[in-house]
Structure formats: C-alpha cells, structure tokens
Motif scaffolding. Structure first.
Motif, PDB file in Angstrom:
ATOM      1  N   UNK A  85     -10.734 -43.449  79.476  1.00 56.78           N
ATOM      2  CA  UNK A  85     -10.114 -44.217  78.406  1.00 56.78           C
ATOM      3  C   UNK A  85      -8.610 -43.981  78.421  1.00 56.78           C
ATOM      4  N   UNK A  89      -6.990 -36.954  77.190  1.00 52.39           N
ATOM      5  CA  UNK A  89      -7.366 -35.620  76.722  1.00 52.39           C
ATOM      6  C   UNK A  89      -6.743 -34.555  77.596  1.00 52.39           C
ATOM      7  N   UNK A 119     -20.058 -49.073  81.191  1.00 54.68           N
ATOM      8  CA  UNK A 119     -19.166 -48.017  80.727  1.00 54.68           C
ATOM      9  C   UNK A 119     -17.750 -48.248  81.233  1.00 54.68           C
ATOM     10  N   UNK A 122     -15.267 -50.459  79.191  1.00 54.17           N
ATOM     11  CA  UNK A 122     -14.557 -49.844  78.077  1.00 54.17           C
ATOM     12  C   UNK A 122     -13.075 -49.668  78.428  1.00 54.17           C
ATOM     13  N   UNK A 282     -13.371 -47.163  68.940  1.00 51.18           N
ATOM     14  CA  UNK A 282     -14.182 -46.923  70.129  1.00 51.18           C
ATOM     15  C   UNK A 282     -15.505 -47.659  70.017  1.00 51.18           C
ATOM     16  N   UNK A 286     -17.046 -50.155  72.814  1.00 46.13           N
ATOM     17  CA  UNK A 286     -18.323 -49.944  73.489  1.00 46.13           C
ATOM     18  C   UNK A 286     -19.251 -51.139  73.245  1.00 46.13           C
ATOM     19  N   UNK A 530     -15.001 -27.482  74.755  1.00 47.94           N
ATOM     20  CA  UNK A 530     -16.116 -28.344  75.104  1.00 47.94           C
ATOM     21  C   UNK A 530     -16.041 -28.752  76.571  1.00 47.94           C
TER      22      UNK A 530
ATOM     23  N   UNK B  27     -13.535 -33.557  72.196  1.00 48.10           N
ATOM     24  CA  UNK B  27     -14.890 -33.759  72.683  1.00 48.10           C
ATOM     25  C   UNK B  27     -15.536 -34.965  72.011  1.00 48.10           C
ATOM     26  N   UNK B  28     -15.279 -35.118  70.726  1.00 46.63           N
ATOM     27  CA  UNK B  28     -15.829 -36.235  69.974  1.00 46.63           C
ATOM     28  C   UNK B  28     -15.420 -37.543  70.664  1.00 46.63           C
ATOM     29  N   UNK B  29     -14.132 -37.659  70.948  1.00 50.80           N
ATOM     30  CA  UNK B  29     -13.614 -38.880  71.545  1.00 50.80           C
ATOM     31  C   UNK B  29     -14.120 -39.052  72.987  1.00 50.80           C
ATOM     32  N   UNK B  30     -14.186 -37.940  73.709  1.00 48.85           N
ATOM     33  CA  UNK B  30     -14.625 -38.020  75.098  1.00 48.85           C
ATOM     34  C   UNK B  30     -16.052 -38.551  75.180  1.00 48.85           C
ATOM     35  N   UNK B  31     -16.899 -38.057  74.273  1.00 49.17           N
ATOM     36  CA  UNK B  31     -18.283 -38.524  74.275  1.00 49.17           C
ATOM     37  C   UNK B  31     -18.362 -39.998  73.886  1.00 49.17           C
ATOM     38  N   UNK B  32     -17.487 -40.393  72.964  1.00 48.10           N
ATOM     39  CA  UNK B  32     -17.465 -41.811  72.588  1.00 48.10           C
ATOM     40  C   UNK B  32     -17.026 -42.662  73.769  1.00 48.10           C
ATOM     41  N   UNK B  33     -16.036 -42.155  74.512  1.00 51.08           N
ATOM     42  CA  UNK B  33     -15.521 -42.913  75.657  1.00 51.08           C
ATOM     43  C   UNK B  33     -16.591 -43.166  76.712  1.00 51.08           C
ATOM     44  N   UNK B  34     -17.514 -42.207  76.880  1.00 48.84           N
ATOM     45  CA  UNK B  34     -18.557 -42.449  77.866  1.00 48.84           C
ATOM     46  C   UNK B  34     -19.713 -43.228  77.245  1.00 48.84           C
ATOM     47  N   UNK B  35     -19.521 -43.696  76.020  1.00 47.73           N
ATOM     48  CA  UNK B  35     -20.480 -44.619  75.424  1.00 47.73           C
ATOM     49  C   UNK B  35     -21.458 -43.993  74.457  1.00 47.73           C
TER      50      UNK B  35
END
Lengths: 716, 78
Positions: A85, A89, A119, A122, A282, A286, A530, B27-35
C-alpha cells in the motif's frame, strides 16, 4: 536470479536516486507493485540489467534505474521496492511511496500477480488516486494458467479505465505490448478517467469540503482529491513529504488547517474518528478491489495450490521442518566442498605455472628485481591465490543457493526460525537478511530495510556479520579441509568437512540469536513488534538459466574483487615485506608487535595482521598470511594448495590455530564495504563502531576461551 | 453454531470470518492492506516447527502471523 554482482559489494550501497534524462524526450517510468510479483524480473527484461531476483518478498529495498529504448525514445525505468500500500510502514516502503507520489514519474507501471490479482488491485487503486498515467501489468500469467485461474483482462481494463496488459516476464511474453501501452500513457496529451474508489458518504463530503481549499495551493503538482484524503488522515511522515514537494507547506497553511479540523469534527460526529477513518478508507479500497474482480477472475480447483500446501507441510511442519532445513544446508555445503576440490587444484596449478612464465618474461625483458617482485610476487601471486581459493566454492555454492531462493524456500526458513527471533525480541525477517549475508554482508545490511521496527532493524544490522559471507566461506572451507579432514579417505573426508562447516554456520546463527537477545535487553531494549510474512507460492526454478547466469556472475564478481582489491593488496604486502626499518621488514615489525596478543588468542601475530590488512576484503586474509610467512623465508615456494598445509605447520600451526582462525574468521569486524554500508544505513558512528566492536569482542573472547580450555586439558 | 474466537485460537484447517481487527499501530494497517477487513474469510494452516508463528490463508495468499498479533483479530467460526 539470486544475488548478483550488480547487487553486492560496493554496489549494494544505496547512493540515492539521481535520475538523469540524457535528452528532454526521455521519459521516467516507475515500476511499482506488491512485494514478490516480479517487478525486478520485468525491470531486468526491459533494461538488460541483472538486479537481484528470487522468490521472496523484500529483495529490492532501494530504487534502481535502467534504460529501455522503444521506438527511438529512451525510457528511464525505476524499479522501486515492493509495497502492499502507499501507507508506508517500513523504510523500504517509504522509498517506494515517495517515488510514486513525489518523484514525478511520467508514468507508473503497477506490476500485479495474476494468481493474487484482487489483493494487488488495492495498490493499483491507491496509485490511480495519485496519477492517471498508469499501466496495470499483470505478471505471472503462466502461473495463473497452471493454477487454473482465468482472467478477463479486457473487462478489467474497461472497469479500471487504464491499460491492462498480461505478461509472463520470465519468458519475455507480453513485454512488447507493455511498452506500447507505457508509451501511450506517458505521452503528455494522454487523458484517462480511471475508476475512482467511492468512500462512505461522510468521507466524500469531507473531501469535497477540503478539495477546493487545497487545489489552488497544489499548482497541479499533485492530485487534489488524493491530497485532501491524506490531509484528513493526517499521517505525519507523508504530510512532511507532501509539504516538501510543494512550493509552500500545504499542511501548515492556516486555511487548509482550519478546513481539515472542521471536517474532522463533522466526521467524528458521524462516528468516524481519527481511529476509524483509515479503517473506512482501507475498507472501501478492499471492497472496490473485490467488486472489480467479480467476473474478471474465475478460479477452478487446481492441484497446484494443493501441492503447495503439501510442500509447506514437508518444509515447515514440527517434525520435518528443521531437520530438512539442516539437511538442505548440509547438502549444499557438501556439494560445494566436494565439487570445489578438483577445480581449485586445477586453477591453482594453472595460475601458478603461469607465474613462472611471467617471471621468465620479466627476466628476458631485463626488468629490475623490485618490479618483478612488486608485480609478480606481489600482485600476481595474491591474485592467483584469491582466484583459485575463492572462485570454485562460490561458483558452486551460489547457483545452488539461488535455486532454493527461486523455488521459494527462503521465506520458509524465516517461518521456521521466527520463534527463536521472537524469543530474542527480534524480527523473523532477520533470517532473510542473514541469507543475503551469505552472499555479501553489505547486501545483507541494506536488506535489513525490510524490517519495519527501527529497533529490530538495528539488531539485524549489528549482527549480520555473524553470517560468513562470500569472502570468508572459502577461507573456512580451505582451513577445514587441510587441517581436519586431509588425512581421511573420501567420502568420509568431505562428510566430516561438511559437518564441521555446517557446525560453524549453525554456531554463527546461534551467536546471532544470543547477541540479538543481549541487545534487546540492554542497548536496544524493547518488546518484539508485530510480524507478517507472506509465504509465496513455490515456483519451479529455471534451472539451466540460474546455473549459467549465477556461475557467470560469481566468476565475474570474484575476478572483479581479485583485480580491484587483491592485486593492490598484494602490492602493499610485498612492499611491507621488502621495506625495512632498522634492519627488520615492516611486515615482521607489525606481526611481531601483534604476536603477544595473537598468542593469547591461540593465533599468532601474522594471522592477526592478515585479518587487519584484510579489512578491505575478507578474501585476501589467507593470501596475506601466506605471503607474510613466505617473506619470513622458511619456505620460499608455496605454489600449490596441497603445500599450504606444510607451510602453515612449519610456522607452528596446530589444529588449535586452525580452529581459532576459523572462529575468528566467523566473528571479527565486518569488511570495509560492510562498515561503510552500516554507517550509511544507520547514519551513526556509534552504531557503526558497535557493529565492529561486538563481533570483534566475541571473536576474541571465544578464541581466548578455546585456547585456555585446550591448554588446561593439554590438548594442544 | 457460530461463535467468536481469536484468530490464533482456530485449529489447523478451521475457517473463520473476520469480525473485528483490534490490531494496533502499523500492524493493524498492514493486515488491512493485505485484505484482512471485517467479513474476510480466513483459514488457519500449519504452525511452524516451534509452534509459533502460524500460517493463515487470506484472500488466496499465505501469510505467517505471530500468536501475539493473531490474538488481536476476532473471528466468527464458519
């Protein structure tokens, strides 16, 4: 295609991106896309360059540029790091985002994975918000076919409103059409109305309020709808970049600030606070991607996906995961050791016999003694040593390693070992950077950009040199074979060598865990952050091409290093051996000075001196030792690998000396290129010094420890 | 019978539908980015040799997540 000469050593150092248009007609095209969709393969195919490719996410961590000429016009292609995206990060994602959003490319090719199109869309949708000059390049069409995934790309093109091209970059299929569409979108008069993501009504209303306020300030440099959305989100690092890219800092403009603040208030009243806003954005992206794919992607049950799961069970399950990993490592090392033996001998025989011809030539030309010494005994001899010792193992190890890499095994290693890194409060992706370290620690250090958390990234950078690189590997192999297994018959000899070498690498990995943990509890305190790692589908490596390409590439690399570093070093050594101060040569003086410390470590002054003089490149450590011993004059001919053992034992080497040299080779300061890279990546003298100090201290302590133990027990 | 679980509590081969992403920060955003948004179907695959992380199938891709991250995702069992 594995680490290449273009991506290791000094070339691994990111010098930043300076785009040079040689003519005003040139166009700049960015290659964007999710990680591991084959951006670099597309790039290599178009530019004829050899950037590192392989089946794992995160190989490309800096922008790389190349040229492609199409219909008389030059296109400057920029291969940017993969990202899921535009909301960055990690350091490498920031590089990607900044180039797409603020690098002002004349066009963007978004490379997508045909097996995972939804995916990928996106990111396509996010980039379409920044620019309409986009070509969607759907790569890996062959893989999709294998997995019985059917794609209706014309329908997708109609829905997206920008060109969509299906390609198979590995076999160059579709590249011509891709360039045709790139030409189309990068033409100044190109117009398109791409598909727009519809956000929830409240967000659209807020955007509509901010857009007219912001638009005049942007001077057409950035899309106003996109800017309005980003201002609403208020992500700091992005706004900083946005302000820098514009003539005046838009986010600090009082009118804009006011409009944003009041819009945020209205949104908050409707239940969309600062926390929910990015979620909703987001979510819409998606969902839009999902809708776009309906009717475009048709999946049928296929055996390919089931096979991937079976392979995963084999490579990562509790019972077989780790044993198979060790077996694969040992297998590669065994092939390297047994395979390198013969060509090494052959090369050294050839190169050293050539030395006699050179000497004869110098004599016949009546060259003075010092010139012969400098060129033949200095430069040529070190060069010959480096080539014959270094080349064969590397030309075998690398193609094999690359095959595993192309197959998609490396992310599985990271998966298997992540728990250990988690215990050390570090990141599992460190395994990937360590794998790159096998090729070149400098490349490994740059590769650490794939790690999101700055703390974990520093840990990975500081410990990367515990993985023996290209330059140290053959040193380890040589010492193991001549000191520990020379007396054994084959195949027992090579098996024991393999076991020892595997042991040395496992030790390096163990020390990495230990030091990572230590750092996490002292200088770099913190909890594990994470971690999300994609395990990509397995791909059948192009065996023939990998082998040819990789052998060729390694050969060039080793020869290049030999000429650039080993030859001058040879000259310096010869000079040091032949210039004397007070009746003693400089070399003897220096090694004499280091001797007491060397002895405590179970080494000697010459070995320590060789490691110090080997700072420019680890390849030259053994040659320097040999040259120094030779100049001391006990044996004046060592022109053959098999005589190395005699030479070293004549100098008082025992198994303990060899063991300590192996340990110190594994754990000492990184080479100069790596140090420079560490400085560039951390921008801190302190961390660079620590990256030198930690392995050195551990190496010295270990050597002193083994020596003490061996002496106490009377083993040596 | 549907009930709520943390993603990390799914057993191997079990499927769930994302209900809520309580991830924090990047992490929240990263997981959203992968759908991984509410409504997305997720299947738990194998665990790594040392038990953590685990692999999950998310929108056709296989993603490894650590327990500490997966436990922040609420799913409805299917």
């Amino acid at each position: 295609m594995g680490l290449t000469a273009d991506s290791t050593g000094l070339r691994a150092v990111d010098r930043g991106l300076i785009l040079e248009k040689q003519s005003p007609r040139d166009r700049i095209i960015a290659l964007a896309g999710n990680p591991n969709v084959g951006k670099s393969t597309v790039f290599n195919q178009l530019t004829g360059l050899h950037q590192h490719t392989g089946n794992w996410p995160g190989k490309t961590v800096a922008n790389v540029q190349g040229r492609h000429t199409y219909r008389g016009r030059d296109y400057i292609l920029v291969d940017i790091p993969g990202t899921y995206s535009l909301m960055a990060h990690s350091a490498e994602e920031e590089v990607a985002r900044n180039f797409v959003c603020f690098g002002k490319p004349d066009g963007v090719v978004v490379v997508c994975d045909a097996t995972c199109l939804e995916r990928n869309l996106n990111l396509v949708l996010q980039i379409l918000e920044v620019t309409h000059r986009v070509v969607v390049c759907v790569n890996l069409m062959d893989e999709a076919k294998k997995k019985k995934i059917q794609l209706d790309l014309p329908l997708l093109e109609k829905r997206l409103g920008v060109p969509v091209v299906g390609v198979t970059a590995r076999s160059r299929r579709g590249m011509e059409e891709l360039m045709e569409r790139v030409e189309e979108v990068s033409t100044p008069r190109y117009l398109a109305t791409p598909c727009q993501v519809a956000y929830p009504a409240a967000i659209e209303a807020a955007v509509a309020r901010i857009q007219p306020v912001v638009a005049p300030l942007l001077e057409g440099k950035t899309d106003s709808r996109w800017a309005a959305l980003r201002l609403l989100e208020g992500e700091k690092s992005l706004l900083r970049e946005l302000d820098q890219a514009l003539p005046q800092p838009v986010s600090k403009d009082p009118v804009v600030k006011q409009a944003v603040a009041s819009s945020c208030e209205v949104l908050a009243k409707e239940g969309i606070g600062q926390q929910e806003l990015p979620d909703r954005i987001v979510g819409s992206l998606v969902e839009t991607a999902e809708e776009l794919c309906q009717g475009v992607v048709t999946r049928q049950e296929s055996r390919a996906a089931a096979l991937d799961r079976k392979l995963d069970l084999l490579f990562t399950s509790r019972k077989t995961g780790i044993p198979i990993m060790l077996l694969l490592l040992a297998g590669i090392l065994w092939l390297t050791i047994t395979g390198a033996n013969y060509p090494s001998q052959l090369l050294s025989d050839f190169l050293f016999s050539f030395q006699d011809h050179l000497t004869a030539l110098f004599v016949s030309l009546g060259a003075p003694d010092w010139l012969h010494g400098l060129v033949v005994l200095g430069m040529y001899r070190v060069l010959a040593w480096v080539v014959s010792v270094m080349l064969p193992p590397m030309a075998i190890f690398f193609p094999l390693f690359t095959l595993l890499e192309d197959f998609g095994y490396l992310p599985r290693v990271a998966f298997n070992l992540d728990r250990c890194f988690q215990r050390a409060c570090a990141c599992g992706k460190q395994s990937l950077t360590m794998c790159m370290g096998f090729g070149c620690n400098a490349a490994g250090v740059v590769g650490c950009r794939i790690i999101d958390s700055p703390r974990e990234r520093l840990i990975a950078i500081l410990t990367n040199s515990f993985v023996p690189c290209n330059g140290r590997f053959p040193t380890l192999i040589t010492l193991i074979t001549i000191f520990f297994t020379a007396g054994l018959t084959q195949p027992a000899g090579s098996l024991v060598s393999t076991l020892m070498l595997t042991g040395v690498i496992v030790l390096g990995v163990g020390v990495t865990f230990g030091v990572s943990k230590l750092l996490s509890h002292t200088l770099l305190k913190g909890v594990p952050s994470s971690f999300a790692l994609e395990l990509p589908p397995y791909r059948r490596p192009q065996v023939g091409r990998v082998i040819v390409r990789s052998v060729f590439d390694r050969t060039l690399y080793v020869l290049g290093r030999a000429v650039v570093i080993a030859a001058p070093a040879g000259m310096v050594i010869w000079l040091m051996a032949n210039l004397s101060v007070g009746g003693e040569s400089l070399l003897t003086l220096c090694s004499g000075f280091l001797d007491p410390l060397g002895r405590v470590m179970g080494l000697d002054g010459v070995i320590l001196l060789a490691f110090i003089l080997g700072f420019p490149a680890n390849e030259i450590v053994i040659p320097i030792m040999v040259m120094t011993y030779l100049s001391a004059g006990t044996l004046n001919q060592t022109e053959n690998l098999s005589q190395l053992h005699q030479l070293l034992t004549a100098q008082g080497w025992t198994w303990l000396t060899a063991l300590n040299t192996i340990l110190f080779s594994l754990m000492h300061w990184p080479c100069s290129t790596t140090c420079l890279t560490i400085y560039k990546e951390t921008k801190s003298v302190k961390w660079t010094l620590l990256a030198i100090g930690i392995p050195t201290a551990i190496g010295m302590t270990t050597c002193i420890g083994t020596t003490l133990i061996a002496r106490i027990f009377g083993l040596a | 019978m549907k009930h709520m679980l943390a993603l990390s509590e799914l057993t191997e081969g079990q499927k769930g539908k994302v209900f809520q992403n309580n991830g924090v920060g990047g992490m929240r955003r990263r997981l959203q980015d992968i759908g991984l948004i509410p409504g997305t179907e997720v299947k738990r695959l194998q665990a790594s040799p040392l038990g953590d992380p685990c692999a999950y199938q998310i929108r056709g891709a296989v993603i490894a997540l650590r327990q500490q991250d997966a436990c922040r995702i609420l799913v409805e069992t299917l």
